[in-house]
Scaffold this active site. Structure first.
Site, PDB file in Angstrom:
ATOM      1  N   ASN A  10     -43.049  46.760  43.516  1.00 57.45           N
ATOM      2  CA  ASN A  10     -44.384  46.695  42.923  1.00 57.45           C
ATOM      3  C   ASN A  10     -44.175  46.434  41.432  1.00 57.45           C
ATOM      4  O   ASN A  10     -43.850  47.343  40.675  1.00 57.45           O
ATOM      5  CB  ASN A  10     -45.105  48.032  43.163  1.00 57.45           C
ATOM      6  CG  ASN A  10     -46.498  48.044  42.565  1.00 57.45           C
ATOM      7  OD1 ASN A  10     -46.907  47.107  41.875  1.00 57.45           O
ATOM      8  ND2 ASN A  10     -47.234  49.109  42.821  1.00 57.45           N
TER       9      ASN A  10
ATOM     10  N   ARG B  76     -45.653  43.809  46.488  1.00 54.39           N
ATOM     11  CA  ARG B  76     -47.085  44.031  46.333  1.00 54.39           C
ATOM     12  C   ARG B  76     -47.623  42.927  45.423  1.00 54.39           C
ATOM     13  O   ARG B  76     -47.132  42.744  44.302  1.00 54.39           O
ATOM     14  CB  ARG B  76     -47.344  45.397  45.691  1.00 54.39           C
ATOM     15  CG  ARG B  76     -48.801  45.589  45.432  1.00 54.39           C
ATOM     16  CD  ARG B  76     -49.065  46.796  44.590  1.00 54.39           C
ATOM     17  NE  ARG B  76     -50.490  46.878  44.334  1.00 54.39           N
ATOM     18  CZ  ARG B  76     -51.012  47.311  43.199  1.00 54.39           C
ATOM     19  NH1 ARG B  76     -50.229  47.705  42.221  1.00 54.39           N
ATOM     20  NH2 ARG B  76     -52.299  47.351  43.045  1.00 54.39           N
TER      21      ARG B  76
ATOM     22  N   HIS C  30     -56.966  47.646  46.423  1.00 55.18           N
ATOM     23  CA  HIS C  30     -56.450  48.811  47.167  1.00 55.18           C
ATOM     24  C   HIS C  30     -56.488  48.545  48.677  1.00 55.18           C
ATOM     25  O   HIS C  30     -56.528  49.485  49.477  1.00 55.18           O
ATOM     26  CB  HIS C  30     -57.286  50.084  46.899  1.00 55.18           C
ATOM     27  CG  HIS C  30     -57.187  50.613  45.502  1.00 55.18           C
ATOM     28  ND1 HIS C  30     -58.266  51.133  44.831  1.00 55.18           N
ATOM     29  CD2 HIS C  30     -56.139  50.720  44.656  1.00 55.18           C
ATOM     30  CE1 HIS C  30     -57.898  51.530  43.628  1.00 55.18           C
ATOM     31  NE2 HIS C  30     -56.600  51.286  43.504  1.00 55.18           N
TER      32      HIS C  30
ATOM     33  N   ARG D 238     -61.523  53.312  33.376  1.00 60.39           N
ATOM     34  CA  ARG D 238     -62.443  52.185  33.606  1.00 60.39           C
ATOM     35  C   ARG D 238     -63.850  52.702  33.888  1.00 60.39           C
ATOM     36  O   ARG D 238     -64.021  53.706  34.575  1.00 60.39           O
ATOM     37  CB  ARG D 238     -61.992  51.343  34.800  1.00 60.39           C
ATOM     38  CG  ARG D 238     -60.689  50.619  34.600  1.00 60.39           C
ATOM     39  CD  ARG D 238     -60.442  49.666  35.778  1.00 60.39           C
ATOM     40  NE  ARG D 238     -59.047  49.305  35.863  1.00 60.39           N
ATOM     41  CZ  ARG D 238     -58.300  49.434  36.945  1.00 60.39           C
ATOM     42  NH1 ARG D 238     -58.823  49.918  38.071  1.00 60.39           N
ATOM     43  NH2 ARG D 238     -57.039  49.073  36.934  1.00 60.39           N
TER      44      ARG D 238
ATOM     45  N   GLU E 279     -48.740  53.264  50.432  1.00 64.51           N
ATOM     46  CA  GLU E 279     -48.796  51.805  50.314  1.00 64.51           C
ATOM     47  C   GLU E 279     -47.425  51.179  50.517  1.00 64.51           C
ATOM     48  O   GLU E 279     -47.313  50.098  51.090  1.00 64.51           O
ATOM     49  CB  GLU E 279     -49.370  51.431  48.939  1.00 64.51           C
ATOM     50  CG  GLU E 279     -50.856  51.734  48.854  1.00 64.51           C
ATOM     51  CD  GLU E 279     -51.412  51.705  47.444  1.00 64.51           C
ATOM     52  OE1 GLU E 279     -51.153  52.654  46.692  1.00 64.51           O
ATOM     53  OE2 GLU E 279     -52.106  50.747  47.094  1.00 64.51           O
TER      54      GLU E 279
END
Ligand code: AMP
Length: 397
Positions: free
Chosen positions: A7, A90, A179, A240, A383
């Site tokens: 990743n 990823r 996601h 965010r 993940e």
């Protein structure tokens, strides 16, 4: 077979080596401050973390250090690099081009390159990681697993914005969602845990980490999700803003005398629970502050929880019902108070939490009461394992 999962971000890189037969993690770690001073964290299964401060001016050098650590005669998890059978990467944005994972050949990489416009902060960094791995392991097959792919099943009415359709046709401005690897993994696992067919279940997955999104999964397909063209839409996150009136951006720009870039920096980096609380983006700090009656901490948590509950309600409407609600990622897996707060809005659905069961952290567990009409789960995401499985599905013999 052994899969190296990568990743890769702009200045950091996380990795795991997973034996796909046993699904054991053989080693994991990360490289930080790539291009600056460089730091490698390496951990073989069952051993402590090794930290090495060393120059890693480029991603290629960082990955070389990871490979060296993996085959280190003393602490390496592998005897030789020949034991890496495939690499799973990823990749953040696959646009409309990728509705599933793909073996990374030249044509596919070109298509990923074409999606860079949609994710200028993420895709170029992901691609640097792919190219570095290809140079260092030219004969090892590589697979790209996209954050957006799972959501490509959303119907047009869910992914279109209420703007001139020309902007969709010309520039592909629409909701993509992110996601996806997590939402897919968690919703599948939820079906296994409740012992019902995935194809017959209505599930809402609340992925509440530093970045946060919700997904409505109906009969095994994502039908709506809260993130949009970019990961800025939807829930209130660590830093965010999530949903905000676009008109507020112009207003803010004029009042603060800043340009669009300045506004975006505020919405991405100085907003969310950090901005609301003036304390931290970390829920542990917020909960500690709220416990001492700190107004900022209370304000941030209440606003965050309310937004999650509103989205759950919206997705119950989108699916005309819900069977299972899952909480996952850092806050979802470890935050009993947040889960309780969200569920406190869901009495109208017949949601009843089992307060004792809800004290769980980081474990798969049913946290609803036996007479709850909806099953509520704490369900850690994985993940990396999902990426390894996809990689094996596309490259395994
Ligand atoms: P993630 O992005 O999934 O790694 O989630 C990271 C976030 O999870 C952190 O910023 C924290 O806000 C939150 N988190 C981690 N551990 C806990 C905990 N024990 N209690 C509450 N929140 C936590």
């Amino acid at each position: 077979m052994n899969v190296l999962v990568i990743n890769c971000g702009s200045s950091s890189l996380k990795y795991q080596v997973i034996n796909s037969d046993t699904e054991e993690v053989l080693a994991k770690g990360l490289c930080e401050r790539i291009g600056l001073d460089g730091r490698l964290v390496y951990q073989k299964a069952g051993c402590g973390k090794e930290i090495t401060e060393a120059d890693m001016p480029t991603h290629k050098q960082a990955i070389q250090m990871v490979l060296d650590a993996l085959v280190n005669p003393k602490t390496g998890a592998l005897k030789s690099l020949g034991e890496i059978d495939a690499v799973g990467h990823r990749l953040v944005h696959g646009g409309e081009k990728f509705a599933c994972s793909a073996v990374l050949n030249d044509e596919v990489l070109q298509a990923v390159e074409e999606c860079c416009d949609l994710a200028p902060l993420h895709n170029p960094a992901n691609l640097i990681g792919v190219r570095a791995c290809q140079e260092l392991m030219p004969d090892v097959p590589m697979v790209g697993v996209f954050d957006t792919a799972f959501h490509q099943t959303m119907p047009e009415k869910a992914y279109l914005y209420g703007i001139d359709y020309d902007y969709y046709e010309k520039y592909k401005v629409r909701k993509y969602g992110f996601h996806g690897t997590s939402h897919s993994y968690v919703s599948k696992r939820a079906a296994e845990l409740v012992g019902k067919p995935y194809e017959e279940l209505k599930t809402i997955v609340c992925h509440l980490g530093n970045g946060a999104s919700i997904c409505a999964v109906k009969n095994g397909k994502s039908v709506d999700t809260s993130m949009g063209l970019t990961p800025l839409e939807g829930l209130i996150m660590g830093t965010r803003s999530g949903d905000i009136d676009p008109g507020a951006m112009e207003y803010l720009a004029k009042k603060e005398n800043i340009d669009l870039e300045g506004v975006m920096a505020i919405l991405n980096k100085k907003s969310g629970v950090q901005g609301l609380s003036h304390i931290s983006s970390d829920f542990r700090d917020l909960e500690a502050a709220a416990a001492k009656d700190d107004k900022g901490g209370i304000r941030a948590l209440e606003t965050y929880i309310y937004r999650v509950a509103k989205y759950v309600g919206a997705y119950v409407a989108a699916m005309n019902g819900v069977d299972v609600i899952c909480f996952t990622a850092g806050v979802g897996e470890n935050g009993p108070d947040t889960r309780k707060g969200v569920c406190s809005y869901l009495g109208y659905l017949g949601v009843k939490l089992d307060d004792a069961a809800n004290q769980v952290r980081g474990e798969e567990k049913v946290i609803s009461a036996p007479d709850s009409k909806v099953t509520v789960l704490c369900l850690p995401t994985n993940e990396e394992l999902a990426i390894a499985r996809e990689t094996v599905a596309l490259t395994g013999k």
